[in-house]
Structures are given as C-alpha cells and as structure tokens.
Design a protein around this motif. Structure first.
Motif, PDB file in Angstrom:
ATOM      1  N   THR A 145      -2.543 -35.531  -1.071  1.00 11.04           N
ATOM      2  CA  THR A 145      -2.562 -34.204  -1.694  1.00 11.04           C
ATOM      3  C   THR A 145      -3.908 -33.976  -2.392  1.00 11.04           C
ATOM      4  O   THR A 145      -4.476 -32.881  -2.331  1.00 11.04           O
ATOM      5  CB  THR A 145      -1.401 -34.094  -2.707  1.00 11.04           C
ATOM      6  N   GLY A 201       7.138 -34.357  -5.052  1.00  5.85           N
ATOM      7  CA  GLY A 201       7.131 -35.002  -3.739  1.00  5.85           C
ATOM      8  C   GLY A 201       7.966 -34.264  -2.716  1.00  5.85           C
ATOM      9  O   GLY A 201       8.764 -34.862  -2.014  1.00  5.85           O
ATOM     10  N   VAL A 202       7.788 -32.953  -2.676  1.00  8.29           N
ATOM     11  CA  VAL A 202       8.560 -32.164  -1.707  1.00  8.29           C
ATOM     12  C   VAL A 202       7.618 -31.335  -0.849  1.00  8.29           C
ATOM     13  O   VAL A 202       6.458 -31.128  -1.200  1.00  8.29           O
ATOM     14  CB  VAL A 202       9.576 -31.227  -2.408  1.00  8.29           C
ATOM     15  N   SER A 203       8.170 -30.844   0.234  1.00 14.50           N
ATOM     16  CA  SER A 203       7.379 -30.098   1.197  1.00 14.50           C
ATOM     17  C   SER A 203       6.659 -28.897   0.567  1.00 14.50           C
ATOM     18  O   SER A 203       7.264 -28.106  -0.148  1.00 14.50           O
ATOM     19  CB  SER A 203       8.352 -29.605   2.275  1.00 14.50           C
TER      20      SER A 203
HETATM   21  N1  ASP Z   1       4.608 -32.847   0.562  1.00 14.72           N
HETATM   22  C1  ASP Z   1       3.874 -33.725  -0.288  1.00 14.72           C
HETATM   23  C2  ASP Z   1       4.700 -34.932  -0.632  1.00 14.72           C
HETATM   24  O1  ASP Z   1       5.893 -34.851  -0.659  1.00 14.72           O
HETATM   25  C3  ASP Z   1       3.408 -33.071  -1.534  1.00 14.72           C
HETATM   26  C4  ASP Z   1       2.428 -32.014  -1.164  1.00 14.72           C
HETATM   27  O2  ASP Z   1       2.836 -30.910  -0.777  1.00 14.72           O
HETATM   28  O3  ASP Z   1       1.227 -32.289  -1.230  1.00 14.72           O
HETATM   29  O4  ASP Z   1       4.161 -35.984  -0.897  1.00 14.72           O
END
Ligand code: ASP
Length: 414
Positions: free
Chosen positions: A306, A346-348
C-alpha cells in the motif's frame, strides 16, 4: 487433513488460472455482464463469509497469542521487534516506490491524463494525527466489533490479553475460555478457507472480464511502475530479511508463503487472508504464539504494498496535475504514506481511500483519484500480496530473534 493442506494452494492456483481464462474469454466476447451477474455474486458470498469471521479471528487469536506467551516481558519484546520491523520495511517500501515513480516520470512515461467530465470523488474526511490517535481507543467495545474497526479491535485484544496475564491464577478461566473459543473459530475458518478456490475463480473471472480493457489502456504504465516496486521490494527486502535475520533460503520462504500470496492477490484483503497467512507462517516454522500476535497486527498496520502504491500514485497524479514535486515534498510523501499505510484497513480498496490523506498533505487535488479509480483493484491485488508477504516475513524473523534471545539467556544462566 494433510491431503487438503497439500492440495489447497494447488487448487487456488488452478482457480486463478481458470478465472483469468474465463475472464479473458468473457472480456473478448463482450460478456463481462455475465461475470458480474452470475460469477461475482459467489465471490461476494465468499468474501462476506471472510468478513464475518475476521473480527473474532483477530480478537481471539491476538488474545490467545498474548496469553500463551505467558509473560508480559515477552509480549513487550515481541511487540517492539514487530513494530520496528514494520516501520523500517514500510519506510523502505516508500523509498522504492518513489524511486520507480521518478524513473518513470523523468523518462516521460507517465501520460498526462485529465479527469473525466462529470466524475465526482466523494472526498473522505481526513483526520489529523491527534484525531487518529484518539480514534484507535474505543469508547464502546461492541461498537468497535460492529464496525469491524481493526485498530480498535487490536487495542481491545492487547488490553484484554494483558489483563488476563495480570490477573494470574484468577484469570485462568478466561484464559481457557479464550483458547477454547479460538479453537472453535479456527475450525470454522478452516471450513471457510476450504471454499476459497470458488472465491478465487469467480472474483478473478470478474476482474479480468470487467477491467481487461483498462489494462491494455494507458494506465498500464503506472500499473507497471507499481508492480516493479512491489517485485523489487519483495525480492530485496523479504529475501534479504529471510536470509539475514531468519537464516532461511529466500526461495524456500516464497514457496512457503505462496498460498497466502496468491490468496491475497485475488481476495485483495490482508484481513481476509489472515487464516491462510497463519498456515503459511506455521509451515515456515514461525512460532504459533508469535504468529498469532504478529499476523493480525500486520494485517491491520503493516502495508508495504500500500505504501508503494501510495507513493507511485501520488507522483503519477501530481504529474497529471502538472505539479512538480521537490525533494522535500518527496520526504513528506515517505512520512505521510507510511502513516497512511498504517491507518489503512486490511480490506479491499482501503489503500485508495487513504491515498486521499497523502494527496491532501501534498496539496494535490483529491478529485484526481478518479483517474486511477477504475483500475484500483489491479493495484490492490499486487499491494495486498506484498502486504501479506511482509507480515509472514516478520513473523518468521521475530520467531528467530526470540529463539536467539531465549538461547542466549539460557546460555547465560548456565
Ligand atoms: N487491500 C489492502 C489490504 O488488505 C489494503 C489496501 O487497499 O491497500 O492489505
């Protein structure tokens, strides 16, 4: 049991390849709507199941991890090492992201794009540091669970775990309850994970079918830049730390982490990947109590991918807006992107929301996010893969450091 363990990564890989193939066919035959209407819903059901399990998993596994360390000193020692590893690797990730972004930029590879007519970005409210600090301390425990506010859930787990240890003898009942509940949730998690090939296939087919055209478009360059950053960070930082700190062959490390990496790549959620990361860390020899502490914490605050994405995207969007960034501003990007990645859930898609924080800090119009909005999922796949790999690398390194420390104090006691 063993059979499933061996075959799950292979199943996931097959689902990934099949998903890409079906997605490409649908993309080229103009049947993207089919994947949206009939495949994606199954992926959504699977992701819903993961989201539903994630709060109890983080809460119980962290408390259990703290409690099973059995002494507050060890919790402190593991905590300090973990946070140091997270911060240093994330700062390095920012530097790598900026180096690649600047190479692409000075080579004139970042095309000048403009906002689509009528595109509107709902500017998220950005908070200052003190507000963020206050925000991680819950005023209502249940509210934190309901909103799945992972930083607050972690704080609750730290407090409860510490309190159980501090209560000593009288806390034993609570300790047993936590470990029993943790066992039950783990079983449920195993079942949900066994469904992951279905989730991977349906989501992958949908992503490729709906976003394939974008990959072939001009955003391919900025995507390439981010992916180069992801790859170099993985090869440099994780290979080196596996080798130097954990004494592990990097190839062995990436082999062991591959199931979680593929899973993260397709689920785009570190939190949802947590159960698979735990299995990978165990298979790489990380201690269970350390992995139970490091991985949930990492899935919430350690986001190297990220950070790279936020740096690349900031330079790219600044170029689009005709803003030239000075060295001082680059240093500010390192600090803000590190903080923003820590604050990213930690989500989409969460990293894109936090990108707004970095852009605001740099004085760049937040509306510009719309330019990369459509392909965010493609960035997200790579960055989540890297985020999760970093968590596993940390659990392996901290395990080695703690073992060395234990050996040293055993040697000194002789
Ligand atoms: N989706 C990434 C993750 O869960 C977080 C992000 O959107 O950067 O690690």
């Amino acid at each position: 049991m063993n059979k499933r363990r061996i075959s799950l990564p292979v199943q996931i890989l097959m689902a990934l390849i099949l998903g890409i193939a079906v997605g490409l066919v649908c993309f080229f035959t103009g049947m993207a709507d089919f994947t949206t209407s009939y495949l994606k819903p199954f992926g959504t059901i699977f992701v819903n199941l993961l989201k539903f399990i994630v709060v109890p998993v983080v809460l119980l596994s962290m408390i259990d991890g703290i409690v099973s360390m059995d002494d507050m000193k060890k919790v402190g020692s593991v905590g300090v090492k973990t946070m140091a590893y997270f911060l240093v690797t994330t700062a390095v990730a920012c530097v790598i992201g900026l180096i690649f972004a600047n190479i692409f930029n000075s080579a004139g590879l970042f095309p000048t794009l403009s906002l689509e007519e009528g595109a509107v970005w709902d500017k998220p409210t950005t908070a200052n540091f003190m507000d963020t600090l206050i925000g991680i301390f819950p005023s209502n425990m249940w509210d934190a669970f309901v909103r799945a506010d992972m930083l607050q859930v972690i704080v609750i787990a730290l407090f409860l775990g510490g309190a159980i240890l501090a209560a000593g003898e009288k806390g034993h009942l609570c300790r047993d309850m936590v470990s029993s509940a943790n066992e039950v949730i783990n079983r449920l998690m195993e079942f949900i994970i066994s469904l992951s090939p279905i989730g991977v296939f349906t989501m992958m087919a949908w992503v490729v079918a709906t976003q394939g055209a974008e990959i072939l478009g001009h955003l391919a360059l900025v995507l390439l830049c981010a992916y180069l950053g992801y790859a170099v960070h993985a090869l440099l930082v994780y290979s080196l730390s596996a080798r130097a700190f954990a004494g592990m062959n990097p190839i062995r490390f990436f082999q062991g982490a591959s199931a979680a990496m593929i899973f993260a790549f397709t689920s785009t959620s570190s939190a949802a990947t947590l159960p698979v990361s735990k299995e990978c860390a165990a298979e790489l020899g990380a201690d269970d109590d350390i992995a139970s502490f490091v991985l949930p914490l990492g899935a919430t605050v350690n986001m190297d991918g990220t950070a790279i994405y936020q740096c690349v995207a900031t330079v790219f969007l600044a170029t689009c807006a005709g803003v030239h960034l000075s060295m001082g501003q680059m240093a500010t990007i390192v600090v803000t992107a590190t903080l923003a990645s820590i604050g990213t859930a930690g989500v989409s898609g969460a990293g894109m929301i936090m990108l707004a924080m970095v852009l605001t800090a740099m004085g760049i119009d937040v509306n510009l996010i719309m330019i990369i909005y459509g392909v965010d999922r493609l960035f997200d796949m790579g960055r989540t893969c890297l985020n999760v790999t970093g968590d596993i690398a940390c659990s392996v390194c901290v395990t080695k450091w703690e073992r060395d420390k234990a050996e040293k104090s055993a040697g000194a006691a002789k």
